[in-house]
Design a protein around this motif. Structure first.
Motif, PDB file in Angstrom:
ATOM      1  N   ALA A  65      -0.111  49.932  -5.035  1.00  0.00           N
ATOM      2  CA  ALA A  65       0.356  48.848  -5.976  1.00  0.00           C
ATOM      3  C   ALA A  65       1.835  48.736  -5.878  1.00  0.00           C
ATOM      4  O   ALA A  65       2.630  48.319  -6.762  1.00  0.00           O
ATOM      5  CB  ALA A  65      -0.045  49.603  -7.413  1.00  0.00           C
ATOM      6  N   ASP A  76       2.365  41.472  -6.069  1.00  0.00           N
ATOM      7  CA  ASP A  76       1.703  42.855  -6.225  1.00  0.00           C
ATOM      8  C   ASP A  76       0.954  43.013  -5.089  1.00  0.00           C
ATOM      9  O   ASP A  76       0.254  42.247  -4.644  1.00  0.00           O
ATOM     10  CB  ASP A  76       0.994  42.612  -7.525  1.00  0.00           C
ATOM     11  N   THR A  80      -4.726  43.841  -8.929  1.00  0.00           N
ATOM     12  CA  THR A  80      -4.192  42.766  -9.772  1.00  0.00           C
ATOM     13  C   THR A  80      -5.249  42.705 -10.875  1.00  0.00           C
ATOM     14  O   THR A  80      -4.643  41.737 -11.914  1.00  0.00           O
ATOM     15  CB  THR A  80      -4.187  41.432  -9.140  1.00  0.00           C
ATOM     16  N   TRP A 240      -4.202  40.489 -17.224  1.00  0.00           N
ATOM     17  CA  TRP A 240      -3.248  40.644 -16.390  1.00  0.00           C
ATOM     18  C   TRP A 240      -1.941  41.165 -17.249  1.00  0.00           C
ATOM     19  O   TRP A 240      -1.891  41.036 -18.367  1.00  0.00           O
ATOM     20  CB  TRP A 240      -2.860  39.055 -16.036  1.00  0.00           C
ATOM     21  N   GLY A 244       3.349  41.515 -13.627  1.00  0.00           N
ATOM     22  CA  GLY A 244       2.549  41.993 -12.627  1.00  0.00           C
ATOM     23  C   GLY A 244       2.244  43.388 -12.660  1.00  0.00           C
ATOM     24  O   GLY A 244       2.533  43.958 -13.690  1.00  0.00           O
ATOM     25  N   THR A 245       1.388  43.750 -11.616  1.00  0.00           N
ATOM     26  CA  THR A 245       0.796  45.092 -11.899  1.00  0.00           C
ATOM     27  C   THR A 245       1.965  46.186 -11.661  1.00  0.00           C
ATOM     28  O   THR A 245       2.044  47.204 -12.264  1.00  0.00           O
ATOM     29  CB  THR A 245      -0.124  45.470 -10.864  1.00  0.00           C
ATOM     30  N   TYR A 340       0.692  37.167   1.664  1.00  0.00           N
ATOM     31  CA  TYR A 340       1.353  36.603   0.290  1.00  0.00           C
ATOM     32  C   TYR A 340       2.139  35.587   0.657  1.00  0.00           C
ATOM     33  O   TYR A 340       2.860  35.547   1.590  1.00  0.00           O
ATOM     34  CB  TYR A 340       2.101  37.929  -0.073  1.00  0.00           C
ATOM     35  N   HIS A 352      -6.477  31.828 -12.069  1.00  0.00           N
ATOM     36  CA  HIS A 352      -5.939  33.124 -11.856  1.00  0.00           C
ATOM     37  C   HIS A 352      -6.511  33.816 -10.627  1.00  0.00           C
ATOM     38  O   HIS A 352      -5.740  34.443  -9.587  1.00  0.00           O
ATOM     39  CB  HIS A 352      -5.539  34.033 -12.982  1.00  0.00           C
ATOM     40  N   HIS A 353      -7.955  34.184 -10.619  1.00  0.00           N
ATOM     41  CA  HIS A 353      -8.586  34.717  -9.868  1.00  0.00           C
ATOM     42  C   HIS A 353      -9.806  34.049  -9.311  1.00  0.00           C
ATOM     43  O   HIS A 353     -10.487  33.338 -10.019  1.00  0.00           O
ATOM     44  CB  HIS A 353      -9.402  35.986 -10.417  1.00  0.00           C
ATOM     45  N   HIS A 383      -5.728  34.885  -5.217  1.00  0.00           N
ATOM     46  CA  HIS A 383      -5.206  35.508  -6.428  1.00  0.00           C
ATOM     47  C   HIS A 383      -3.708  34.549  -6.712  1.00  0.00           C
ATOM     48  O   HIS A 383      -2.802  34.212  -5.895  1.00  0.00           O
ATOM     49  CB  HIS A 383      -4.619  36.782  -6.326  1.00  0.00           C
ATOM     50  N   PRO A 385      -1.210  34.336  -9.646  1.00  0.00           N
ATOM     51  CA  PRO A 385      -0.731  35.016 -10.900  1.00  0.00           C
ATOM     52  C   PRO A 385       0.313  34.133 -11.796  1.00  0.00           C
ATOM     53  O   PRO A 385      -0.004  34.326 -13.052  1.00  0.00           O
ATOM     54  CB  PRO A 385       0.121  36.422 -10.494  1.00  0.00           C
ATOM     55  N   TYR A 401      -1.531  35.531  -3.540  1.00  0.00           N
ATOM     56  CA  TYR A 401      -2.004  36.160  -2.448  1.00  0.00           C
ATOM     57  C   TYR A 401      -3.400  35.957  -1.926  1.00  0.00           C
ATOM     58  O   TYR A 401      -4.160  35.607  -2.851  1.00  0.00           O
ATOM     59  CB  TYR A 401      -1.775  37.717  -2.363  1.00  0.00           C
TER      60      TYR A 401
END
Length: 530
Positions: A65, A76, A80, A240, A244-245, A340, A352-353, A383, A385, A401
């Motif tokens: 992570a 990230d 995620t 989320w 970010g994570t 990325y 988002h996903h 992804h 975000p 990413y």
């Protein structure tokens, strides 16, 4: 520090009292790795009364992570998807705090968009009515099968997650106790076969069985117990972490250090020190760093990849169970190719996903998991975000990413030569299927390959998730939370029980509590040493 229960208050008071009476220090714990598992383990051990030091090889915490920052974009590196906020809330509560004070979790709707090669797509959410509408768009006659699949996934959630996820599976008796639940779930079936039982439509079978790919498993091989993820997401949502994570990692580090533990960066462990004992297992006594520095400890917890831990950090004479041969013969998960990139404009139609599937499904997974061949086609997880969190990119820009499951290093792919051609093929596919013309708007770019997982993250064979989570490499058959070979050595993270994914990794830290010695048991020996 505020205890979370009367039981914990009494436990800590008893441990601290024993240590005070002994007139010596707290017992020490070294944690190798600062991923979610290592940080959670450190927080829990510190709350139990240990003096904890977490050692991290990289220049920043997080492990898988880790956070990349480049040209104003935040990426990230790994997980995620946050699905079980209560497991994070427990860690904050152990420290007398609230998760919401440090991190904002935002619920997503839909959870994912699954786009097929022909351009059709399924929006997957936690809303049963919306899901039934989506199912009926593909195959109205599968609605009854959908209801039955959801009922079966609920049963697997109850038996597989609520009852077993934080059981350490330390002994054969733990396995025997779990057998009735495994029989009720018919755990010998694959998840895909369970989906095929309930759905006639091929696309719906994929939609209802893709989840194991998020934790390193082949839906055609992993146990149907993993259908519990469907129920877990519906029950707790998909979230989320704003910022970010990495915002969660930052919060966990704050809890760790605020409780008195120490985090040391740029501190790679070269060896776990072990000493033989009379007639028993060897015992871990600390670690030696790559710098040559020796650190003593009463217990050692590895959040590193378990295969790497045993193969490279523990001398062969101390390993009767996890021999080199056993490690080499394990069945390992796939690896990942991750690109990325940031764009200088936004793409509001991209959720988002998003799963972007290729022309083959079963055949591609066979190439990845069975044949260890890097195929020309691929399926992708995209992804974005910034769909939920503009802070991840400069104003008016998007961060992305895109992840492709690929075989681990047994494919013998020369990633130094293949990385750029593979990235370009992925970019061309996204250009055709998702974001026409986006390549001329790329503002920054960064690549991770399976070789990165091996060299930088020290993952055996570059496998991103450790052993593949098939039935005979799960629960009691997975590397135990308490080492089978070395007393005083414990395992947390994706490659031990219960497995990968943020819930599994946090669960490994919680399971650890049932096998780690109580601090009071160290007091007499510590007094003798002082």
């Amino acid at each position: 520090m505020k205890p979370t229960s009367i039981l914990e208050h009494n436990l800590l008071a008893g441990a601290d009292g024993a240590i005070r009476r002994a007139g010596t220090r707290k017992p020490t714990a070294i944690v190798i790795g600062s991923g979610f598992g290592g940080l959670a383990a450190g927080i829990r051990l510190q709350a139990r009364g240990y003096q904890v030091t977490v050692l991290e090889k990289l220049d920043a915490p997080g492990g898988r992570a880790y956070v990349h920052r480049q040209d104003g974009y935040t990426f990230d590196a790994g997980p995620t998807i946050i699905t079980v906020p209560f497991m994070l809330e427990e860690l904050w509560a152990l420290c007398g705090k609230k998760l919401s004070d440090d991190v904002e979790l935002r619920a997503l709707d839909p959870f994912y968009r699954i786009q097929f090669d022909d351009g059709s797509y399924f929006d997957y959410s936690g809303d049963l009515a919306a899901m039934r509408t989506e199912v009926s768009r593909f195959c109205p006659s599968d609605l009854n099968g959908f209801d039955n699949f959801m009922a079966e996934s609920d049963r697997c959630y109850k038996l597989g997650f609520e009852d077993l996820a934080t059981v350490a599976f330390d002994t054969l008796g733990d396995l025997v106790d779990a057998l009735p639940s495994m029989v009720k779930m018919r755990a010998w079936r694959s998840l895909y076969s369970m989906a095929a039982k309930h759905f006639k439509n091929d696309k719906l079978r994929i939609v209802m069985s893709f989840h194991p790919l998020l934790i390193g498993g082949n839906p055609f091989a992993v146990t149907c117990v993993y259908s519990l993820i469907t129920a877990l997401e519906r029950k707790f949502g998909v979230h989320w972490a704003m910022g970010g994570t990495g915002a969660l990692i930052k919060g966990l580090v704050g809890l760790l250090e605020g409780s008195g533990a120490q985090l040391r960066l740029d501190s790679e462990v070269r060896e776990i020190s072990c000493v033989p004992t009379a007639g028993g297992k060897p015992r871990a006594t600390g670690v030696t760093l790559a710098s040559g520095e020796r650190l003593d400890a009463d217990i050692v917890v590895s959040n590193a990849d378990t295969a790497w831990t045993y193969r490279h950090l523990i001398a062969p004479q101390f390993r009767r169970h996890w021999t080199d041969r056993k490690i080499d013969n394990g069945r390992y998960s796939m690896s990942l190719f991750v690109w990325y990139f940031g764009t200088d404009r936004q793409y509001p139609d991209v959720p988002h996903h998003m799963m972007v599937l290729g022309p083959r499904y079963r055949e591609l997974l066979n190439d990845i998991f069975k044949h260890h061949v890097l195929a020309e086609d691929f399926s992708l997880y995209l992804h974005r975000p910034t769909a939920s969190d503009p802070s991840m990119a400069p104003p008016g820009c998007d961060a992305f990413y895109v992840l492709a499951p690929v075989p681990h290093l047994d494919s013998h792919t020369d990633w130094q030569a293949q990385a750029e051609p593979y990235r370009q093929a992925i970019a061309d596919a996204l250009d055709r299927k998702v974001m026409p013309g986006f390549q001329k708007h790329i503002a920054t770019s960064l690549i991770t390959t399976p070789q990165h997982f091996h060299d930088r993250l020290l993952s055996y064979k570059g496998a991103a998730f450790g052993l593949e989570p098939v039935l005979l490499q799960s629960a009691w058959f997975r590397p135990h939370n308490r080492s089978e070979d070395v007393d005083g050595l414990f395992m947390v993270g994706a490659s031990t029980h219960p497995g990968a994914g943020v819930p599994g990794v946090l669960g490994s830290a919680k399971a650890l509590e049932s096998v780690v010695p109580d601090v009071a048991s160290f007091a007499p020996s510590l007094a003798h040493r002082s």
